[in-house]
Write an enzyme that holds these catalytic residues in place. Structure first.
Site, PDB file in Angstrom:
ATOM      1  N   GLY A  14       0.790  -1.230   0.000  1.00  0.00           N
ATOM      2  CA  GLY A  14       0.000   0.000   0.000  1.00  0.00           C
ATOM      3  C   GLY A  14       0.818   1.274   0.000  1.00  0.00           C
ATOM      4  O   GLY A  14       0.431   2.265   0.611  1.00  0.00           O
ATOM      5  N   ASN A  16       1.252   3.415  -2.396  1.00  0.00           N
ATOM      6  CA  ASN A  16       0.490   4.508  -3.018  1.00  0.00           C
ATOM      7  C   ASN A  16      -0.672   4.955  -2.133  1.00  0.00           C
ATOM      8  O   ASN A  16      -1.001   6.135  -2.090  1.00  0.00           O
ATOM      9  CB  ASN A  16       0.004   4.109  -4.412  1.00  0.00           C
ATOM     10  CG  ASN A  16       1.132   4.180  -5.420  1.00  0.00           C
ATOM     11  OD1 ASN A  16       1.676   5.249  -5.679  1.00  0.00           O
ATOM     12  ND2 ASN A  16       1.521   3.044  -5.970  1.00  0.00           N
ATOM     13  N   ILE A  96     -11.860  -5.946 -11.396  1.00  0.00           N
ATOM     14  CA  ILE A  96     -13.111  -5.438 -10.828  1.00  0.00           C
ATOM     15  C   ILE A  96     -14.280  -5.930 -11.687  1.00  0.00           C
ATOM     16  O   ILE A  96     -14.218  -5.882 -12.910  1.00  0.00           O
ATOM     17  CB  ILE A  96     -13.105  -3.888 -10.819  1.00  0.00           C
ATOM     18  CG1 ILE A  96     -11.928  -3.364  -9.992  1.00  0.00           C
ATOM     19  CG2 ILE A  96     -14.422  -3.327 -10.321  1.00  0.00           C
ATOM     20  CD1 ILE A  96     -12.063  -3.492  -8.518  1.00  0.00           C
ATOM     21  N   ASN A 110      -7.529   3.909 -12.168  1.00  0.00           N
ATOM     22  CA  ASN A 110      -6.521   2.879 -11.913  1.00  0.00           C
ATOM     23  C   ASN A 110      -5.138   3.436 -12.193  1.00  0.00           C
ATOM     24  O   ASN A 110      -4.944   4.206 -13.131  1.00  0.00           O
ATOM     25  CB  ASN A 110      -6.781   1.665 -12.814  1.00  0.00           C
ATOM     26  CG  ASN A 110      -5.796   0.534 -12.544  1.00  0.00           C
ATOM     27  OD1 ASN A 110      -5.513   0.203 -11.407  1.00  0.00           O
ATOM     28  ND2 ASN A 110      -5.267  -0.050 -13.601  1.00  0.00           N
ATOM     29  N   HIS A 112      -1.446   2.304 -13.280  1.00  0.00           N
ATOM     30  CA  HIS A 112      -0.806   1.163 -13.949  1.00  0.00           C
ATOM     31  C   HIS A 112       0.646   1.497 -14.283  1.00  0.00           C
ATOM     32  O   HIS A 112       0.925   2.568 -14.825  1.00  0.00           O
ATOM     33  CB  HIS A 112      -1.574   0.806 -15.231  1.00  0.00           C
ATOM     34  CG  HIS A 112      -1.063  -0.443 -15.875  1.00  0.00           C
ATOM     35  ND1 HIS A 112      -1.354  -1.700 -15.378  1.00  0.00           N
ATOM     36  CD2 HIS A 112      -0.250  -0.635 -16.942  1.00  0.00           C
ATOM     37  CE1 HIS A 112      -0.747  -2.605 -16.133  1.00  0.00           C
ATOM     38  NE2 HIS A 112      -0.076  -1.985 -17.086  1.00  0.00           N
TER      39      HIS A 112
END
Length: 194
Positions: A14, A16, A96, A110, A112
């Site tokens: 985690g 980010n 998702i 999102n 990426h």
């Protein structure tokens, strides 16, 4: 001014997610507020950090909730309870489902680790190194039903050297993610409240 309620989805350590929380606490997310962490890994670093910081968590495996469909219904209910405006996928390693995508069209982004449309899916860094390209990067895009294919919001390039190791590239990508993601979230929130 309206506060934009944000749910962050993360599966791993985690970093980010931490960066977004730090940004909010430093008043760098504008009207954005991290209201919920969602994780499919109840014992992940992201979940531990959220609890430590007093942030609400929804941390259950699909198996615990009797499958993906039940998981999605439970998460939608949780997000409606908290009036979530924006979903940020930040190192979330599951696809998702359509129920959540439809409920949050143009309100789910999102992060990426490649310059999409190049190197979609898992291990984008490994894919870029195997392809021996001169650059890769970071993309933030809206989530739709196709994998890593939604409209692009922002991209930033990361140069590659022939001698680069996976770890070196991952560190450079992460530095860019930590700078780009809070900026994009802040812009999204400001646009939403205008």
């Amino acid at each position: 001014m309206k506060t934009v309620q944000i749910a962050v989805f993360a599966s791993g350590e985690g970093t980010n997610f931490r960066r977004l929380v730090e940004s909010e606490r430093a008043d760098e997310l504008g009207c954005g507020h991290i209201a919920l962490l969602v994780s499919d890994k109840p014992h992940s670093g992201a979940v531990s950090y959220a609890r430590e910081m007093g942030i609400a968590t929804f941390a259950h495996t699909h198996k615990e909730l009797l499958g993906k469909e039940q998981w999605e219904l439970a998460i939608l209910e949780e997000m409606q309870k908290r009036t979530i405006d924006l979903i940020v996928l930040a190192g979330y390693m599951r696809i998702i489902g359509t129920k959540v995508i439809e409920a949050y069209t143009k309100r789910m982004i999102n992060l990426h680790p490649s310059l999409l449309p190049a190197f979609k899916g898992l291990d984008a860094i490994g894919q870029a190194l195997a392809a021996q390209v001169k650059e890769t990067g970071v993309t933030i895009h809206y989530v739709d039903a196709d994998l890593d294919a939604g409209p692009i919001i922002a991209q930033q390039r990361v140069p590659l050297e022939p001698s680069d190791t996976y770890e070196q590239v991952a560190r450079r990508i992460q530095r860019v993610e930590h700078e780009l993601l809070p900026r994009v979230v802040k812009q999204w929130c400001e646009k939403e409240t205008r």
